[in-house]
Design a protein around this motif. Sequence first.
Motif, short mmCIF file in Angstrom:
data_model
loop_
_atom_site.label_atom_id
_atom_site.label_comp_id
_atom_site.label_asym_id
_atom_site.label_seq_id
_atom_site.Cartn_x
_atom_site.Cartn_y
_atom_site.Cartn_z
N THR A 139 0.78 -1.35 0.04
CA THR A 139 0.11 0.10 0.01
C THR A 139 0.82 1.26 0.08
OG1 THR A 139 -0.16 0.16 2.40
CG2 THR A 139 -1.88 -1.10 1.11
N ALA A 140 0.28 2.23 -0.19
CA ALA A 140 1.06 3.79 -0.20
C ALA A 140 1.18 4.16 1.16
CB ALA A 140 0.19 4.72 -1.02
N TYR A 167 -2.50 -3.48 -1.06
CA TYR A 167 -3.38 -2.90 -2.11
C TYR A 167 -3.59 -3.74 -3.54
CZ TYR A 167 -5.00 0.59 -5.53
OH TYR A 167 -5.78 1.32 -6.67
N GLU A 169 -5.27 -4.21 -7.27
CA GLU A 169 -6.04 -4.02 -8.52
C GLU A 169 -6.00 -5.16 -9.40
OE1 GLU A 169 -4.21 -0.57 -9.97
OE2 GLU A 169 -2.24 -1.28 -10.15
N GLN A 193 -10.54 -2.34 -7.51
CA GLN A 193 -9.57 -2.04 -6.75
C GLN A 193 -9.87 -2.04 -5.30
OE1 GLN A 193 -8.03 1.99 -6.75
NE2 GLN A 193 -9.74 2.81 -7.62
N LEU A 216 -12.09 7.51 -5.44
CA LEU A 216 -11.54 6.36 -4.44
C LEU A 216 -12.22 6.31 -3.37
CD1 LEU A 216 -7.96 7.47 -4.66
CD2 LEU A 216 -8.83 5.22 -5.67
N VAL A 235 -6.05 3.30 3.58
CA VAL A 235 -5.55 2.91 2.24
C VAL A 235 -5.58 3.91 1.00
CG1 VAL A 235 -5.17 1.04 0.61
CG2 VAL A 235 -5.26 0.48 3.20
N MET A 236 -7.16 4.28 1.00
CA MET A 236 -7.41 5.12 -0.01
C MET A 236 -6.92 6.46 0.27
SD MET A 236 -9.09 3.32 -2.14
CE MET A 236 -8.07 1.73 -1.79
N THR A 239 -3.38 6.40 -1.04
CA THR A 239 -3.36 6.27 -2.24
C THR A 239 -3.63 7.61 -2.98
OG1 THR A 239 -3.91 3.92 -2.20
CG2 THR A 239 -4.23 4.99 -4.22
N ASN A 240 -4.86 8.26 -2.29
CA ASN A 240 -4.92 9.54 -2.87
C ASN A 240 -3.78 10.65 -2.62
OD1 ASN A 240 -7.17 11.17 -4.14
ND2 ASN A 240 -6.97 12.19 -2.09
N LYS A 243 -1.29 10.15 -5.35
CA LYS A 243 -1.84 10.88 -6.63
C LYS A 243 -1.61 12.22 -6.38
CE LYS A 243 -6.04 11.26 -9.33
NZ LYS A 243 -7.25 10.71 -9.54
#
Length: 747
Positions: A139-140, A167, A169, A193, A216, A235-236, A239-240, A243
Amino acid sequence: MSPGALALFWAVFWLLFLMDPGNKNESVPVKTLLEQASNETLVLANLTFANASFATPIFPELGELHDLDRFHGHNVFYQNVTGLLKGQWTFRNLTLHDGRNRSQSYNQTLSQQFFRDFDFLFRGKSVGSISLNLRANKTALRPASESGKDSESGEAKGADVEEHVLYVEGVVRVKSARKGAVWWSTSLPILVQGVQFVKNGSLMLFGAREGAVYPLSKVTHTAHTNETFEILRSVMNATNALKIEKLQAQLHDDPLAETQVDSMRKPSCSFGIYIQMVPITHGVTQDQVKGLEHELIHEEGIPHIRPPRMQATAVLYSPDCDVYLQADSLVGLRMEVFFGKAVHYVAVVCIITGIELWLTVKQIDYSATQSALSKVSLVSIAMQTIIDAYLFLMNFVTGNVMGPLFLPFVTAAFLKFMLFSVFEMRYLLTIARAQRRDLDDATLGSLFSRFYGTLFVGLFIAYLLSMRVPVLIAIVGFILYSFWVPQIYVNVRRNSRKAYQTSYILGMSVLKLLIPLYLYGCPYSILSYEETHGGVLFALTIWVFIQVGVVIMQDRLGPRTFLPLEWLPHRYDYHPVLPAVDDEAPTLQTGAVDEDGSPDESRPSDAAGGGRWRWRSNPGEKGNAGKVETNRGHPKLNNNDCAICFLPVRVRASDRGAPSAVGPSAESTGGIRDSISRVRALLFGDSGTPINHSVGEGDEVPSENTADLRLNYMVTPCHHIFHTDCLERWMEVKLECPICRTELPPI
């Protein structure tokens, strides 16, 4: 290509192009995307489990799905689910059969449209196939402890989430057949995802139809407990944030930068996909599984257990469209195992192609003469060439799609390219030149354009319709794998046989079947995420070997053995029964003659044998005295010298002591025999010993009406007579008359 054919080609092209539901992209400023990502951060911060989860209607099913007690305490799972899974789904109407209330996000218009596009009921059964291609990565989340929250209490702590959550996808593809049409199917690709929980082997994914755009924050709606909701939100969020960092860096380099995004904004049903991995077989510990996964990724040569297959159960639920699908027995492979199988597949393809090259070269040498090439069907070789061309393109495209396997697949594609573009195309052109002596460069160009045009159109149609009409692949396969049918027809029509070596017939038939049998028949091939077609492949194999049996039977028993006599086409008879003549009659003369007995150079030859032959008792005498006529199509012959070996031809039993096409002779000696030997050596590559064509005084002379006597000579359609052995060996080199160069029909 004619104007009409060109217009038809473009009409088909645009028709198929309009059927392609491909997504279009549009340019969007990076600044706009950055604003959207920033707003997404605010949305995630304000979400709660109570107002986010849409899984409430299926809580009982999810509780049963993720109940680890059913595994009797054996909870050994893969730590990373990157791989391929396939299986069967069943449809269940929760509202109709279970009396449950629909989700608050149910959209009747969207649901009706969805059910029109995708049929869940086929022949009274709500079943279909499903395949999953998943990729799991770290994960990020940053391994930081600034949040200070305890993961045991259900709140996400960065370091623990990073260690126990991955994570995920990928693509989930659901297939179904339309009502009343087994040959037409619809496919529903869902881009997903979400996360994988490493300890308990469960996955929670969110997805929508390919091309749909969703934020997301939607991924958090799949949570069925507050703990899983917090993990998904963390996690989202990470991830955001990643980004946003990338967009800021891009905007820093170019304030006016734009990027391509999917322009399809059409509303689509959203899906929550819940997967529970089945524990690995008893007797395997978690440490052994970790060692296996480490070796699969890093390949350090450390001993490990044999990779077990991945097994899982899954539930797909769409609250928008009120769709519930259940897949109880998903089976698949780890991606590293799949790559290993792909390398082995490429090695086998290279071996198969090498053997095909060897067989092709042997066949080209076997049919190097014009006579042999005239027996080969141009269509049969062209169909085999198209099969190899399709296999070349399949391997080439696969190598480009799968980056890590580019070199192996391109190697196999190169060998296939050499086979079809160099050897088989050269063989095609050689056959075309031998069978069509008027072939010029323009015709050759037309042949090339037709071949590659057919190849291109076939690939384009297969690409656009293979997913919609699966039976198209079977139809095209049966057509292309009927490559011996044109040869069977040519054998019957020309009354020819042994156009190919038996090893070529058997070898090419088996080798060309191996690849489709493996790809579409083996349940764990490199296409293991696709369904197998055992019945179709069995029928295809039987069909190919029926063709092989007929071709070999034609070679052994005769090309027309299995046909009634009244069905047989006309065959030219090289061994006619010549008329009986008086012993005092003059010798026969090759070629047609005028009424005065002189050779007629202007009389056209009759390749079909439809003319009439005549013979005179006195060449210098005009009129009809002594004329013998028949409608068998053979000419008047006044000279019995063979133009190939320069020896007379015995055409009747009364020629005792005269030369014959068979039997030993002690009369022809000296310089004339040496000259004949040299001529025959130049023509046929003989060792220097000429064939004896005379009958001695003590030899037995056959009866005039026996078949043995007729086999001593051959009369061509252009009215020339030769020894049987001489003309047969000549026709192995050229299908032309040695005297007048008229084209001869095959024997």
